[in-house]
Design a protein around this motif. Structure first.
Motif, PDB file in Angstrom:
ATOM      1  N   ALA A 101       0.848  -1.192   0.000  1.00  0.00           N
ATOM      2  CA  ALA A 101       0.000   0.000   0.000  1.00  0.00           C
ATOM      3  C   ALA A 101       0.877   1.234   0.000  1.00  0.00           C
ATOM      4  O   ALA A 101       2.049   1.195   0.389  1.00  0.00           O
ATOM      5  N   ILE A 102       0.290   2.330  -0.415  1.00  0.00           N
ATOM      6  CA  ILE A 102       0.981   3.609  -0.385  1.00  0.00           C
ATOM      7  C   ILE A 102       0.214   4.529   0.555  1.00  0.00           C
ATOM      8  O   ILE A 102      -1.011   4.601   0.519  1.00  0.00           O
ATOM      9  N   THR A 103       0.939   5.188   1.447  1.00  0.00           N
ATOM     10  CA  THR A 103       0.341   6.152   2.364  1.00  0.00           C
ATOM     11  C   THR A 103       0.632   7.559   1.873  1.00  0.00           C
ATOM     12  O   THR A 103       1.446   7.766   0.967  1.00  0.00           O
ATOM     13  N   GLY A 104      -0.020   8.516   2.490  1.00  0.00           N
ATOM     14  CA  GLY A 104       0.248   9.896   2.124  1.00  0.00           C
ATOM     15  C   GLY A 104       1.686  10.286   2.332  1.00  0.00           C
ATOM     16  O   GLY A 104       2.288  10.991   1.517  1.00  0.00           O
ATOM     17  N   GLU A 141      -3.763  16.653  -5.753  1.00  0.00           N
ATOM     18  CA  GLU A 141      -3.796  16.501  -7.205  1.00  0.00           C
ATOM     19  C   GLU A 141      -4.396  15.153  -7.595  1.00  0.00           C
ATOM     20  O   GLU A 141      -4.202  14.138  -6.912  1.00  0.00           O
ATOM     21  N   VAL A 142      -5.107  15.165  -8.704  1.00  0.00           N
ATOM     22  CA  VAL A 142      -5.759  13.949  -9.190  1.00  0.00           C
ATOM     23  C   VAL A 142      -4.731  12.840  -9.424  1.00  0.00           C
ATOM     24  O   VAL A 142      -4.989  11.671  -9.141  1.00  0.00           O
ATOM     25  N   LYS A 143      -3.561  13.204  -9.890  1.00  0.00           N
ATOM     26  CA  LYS A 143      -2.540  12.176 -10.157  1.00  0.00           C
ATOM     27  C   LYS A 143      -2.131  11.459  -8.870  1.00  0.00           C
ATOM     28  O   LYS A 143      -1.841  10.246  -8.888  1.00  0.00           O
ATOM     29  N   ASP A 144      -2.102  12.171  -7.748  1.00  0.00           N
ATOM     30  CA  ASP A 144      -1.744  11.537  -6.482  1.00  0.00           C
ATOM     31  C   ASP A 144      -2.884  10.660  -5.969  1.00  0.00           C
ATOM     32  O   ASP A 144      -2.645   9.592  -5.392  1.00  0.00           O
ATOM     33  N   LYS A 171      -2.757   7.552  -8.206  1.00  0.00           N
ATOM     34  CA  LYS A 171      -1.625   6.688  -7.881  1.00  0.00           C
ATOM     35  C   LYS A 171      -1.916   5.867  -6.633  1.00  0.00           C
ATOM     36  O   LYS A 171      -1.590   4.678  -6.558  1.00  0.00           O
ATOM     37  N   THR A 172      -2.560   6.495  -5.654  1.00  0.00           N
ATOM     38  CA  THR A 172      -2.926   5.782  -4.430  1.00  0.00           C
ATOM     39  C   THR A 172      -3.936   4.693  -4.728  1.00  0.00           C
ATOM     40  O   THR A 172      -3.819   3.559  -4.234  1.00  0.00           O
TER      41      THR A 172
END
Length: 263
Positions: free
Chosen positions: A92-95, A112-115, A118-119
């Motif tokens: 998983a990816i966290t902030g 941002e939408v890209k972030d 990506k999550t």
């Protein structure tokens, strides 16, 4: 518990982090064969070094957000003579990871939408791709189980005030993606029920990882046990879910959060 994990071959995504590396260590200690995977980098190298020479441990570099790598991973594992009968969707990816060290953490209005995407790709689409590849390569061929890793924030709202003045904030995309994880569990549990596969979700609570005393105090006030978890306390529950003793459980969400979700 040891005899319950005998004969278990466990494949763990994102196995280089605080919890992932704890799952690897504990499962090896309890007699399982363990297949670790993670992105190339210092976490992967530390994990390989920690278990160098252990014939019950194997490691594969894997970016779970890359479809071609997920499509190939079970084929590689099976070709090497290992048959995973337990899979942990743990990557998983966290902030904090997304923003990177030293970067400012955005307010919701500035996310941002890209972030966000990506999550979602790492935390929700990737577990779907892993499960889809299980369906193609191992489900129905022998009994197996999938454990999806959610969070205390999967089905509970964030307490935003505890992040005031902290170098990080609660990350909207993380909680939303973790809520979706249990939806995947419920769908798969019914879909695989006649094919010898079970699917459950574990929702870890707040795990201590070098947090400040002030943050520990704030979080502790929201938890019945009044403290953050130790990684091994989450691993205790994970070992049970991975064992034969959990064979009659499927479609369940197991909260391991010190009572956070009980209030």
């Amino acid at each position: 518990m040891a005899e319950q994990l005998q004969g278990r071959t466990v494949f763990i995504t994102g196995s280089g982090g605080v919890l992932g590396s704890t799952y690897v260590r504990r499962m090896l200690d309890e007699g399982a064969r363990v297949i670790g995977s993670d992105l190339p980098g210092h976490r992967a190298e530390a994990l390989k070094e920690a278990h160098a020479g252990n014939e019950n441990f194997r490691f594969y570099e894997l970016d779970v957000s890359e479809e071609d790598q997920v499509v190939e991973i079970f084929k590689r594992i099976l070709a090497d003579g290992w048959e995973p009968n337990v899979v942990l969707n743990n990557a998983a990816i966290t902030g904090e990871l997304l923003m990177g060290a030293g970067k400012g953490f955005p307010d919701f209005a500035d996310l941002e939408v890209k972030d966000w995407e990506k999550t979602m790709r790492t935390n929700l689409t990737a577990p779907f791709m892993v499960a889809r590849q299980m369906d193609r390569d191992i489900v129905g061929k022998y009994p197996c189980t999938l454990i999806n890793v959610a969070s205390m924030y999967a089905l509970n709202g964030a307490h935003h005030r505890i992040y005031d003045g902290m170098p990080f904030k609660n990350f909207s995309a993380y909680g939303v993606s973790k809520a979706g994880i249990h939806g995947l569990t419920l769908w798969l549990a019914g879909y695989w029920a006649d094919r010898g596969a079970t699917v459950n979700t574990i929702a870890p609570g707040a795990v201590f990882n070098g947090h400040s005393d002030e943050f520990q105090r704030r979080v502790g006030e929201l938890i019945m046990l009044n403290r953050m978890a130790k990684p091994d306390e989450i691993a205790d529950a994970m070992l049970f879910l991975a064992s034969k003793a959990a064979g009659y459980m499927t479609g369940q969400l197991v909260n391991v959060d010190g009572g956070f979700s009980g209030w």
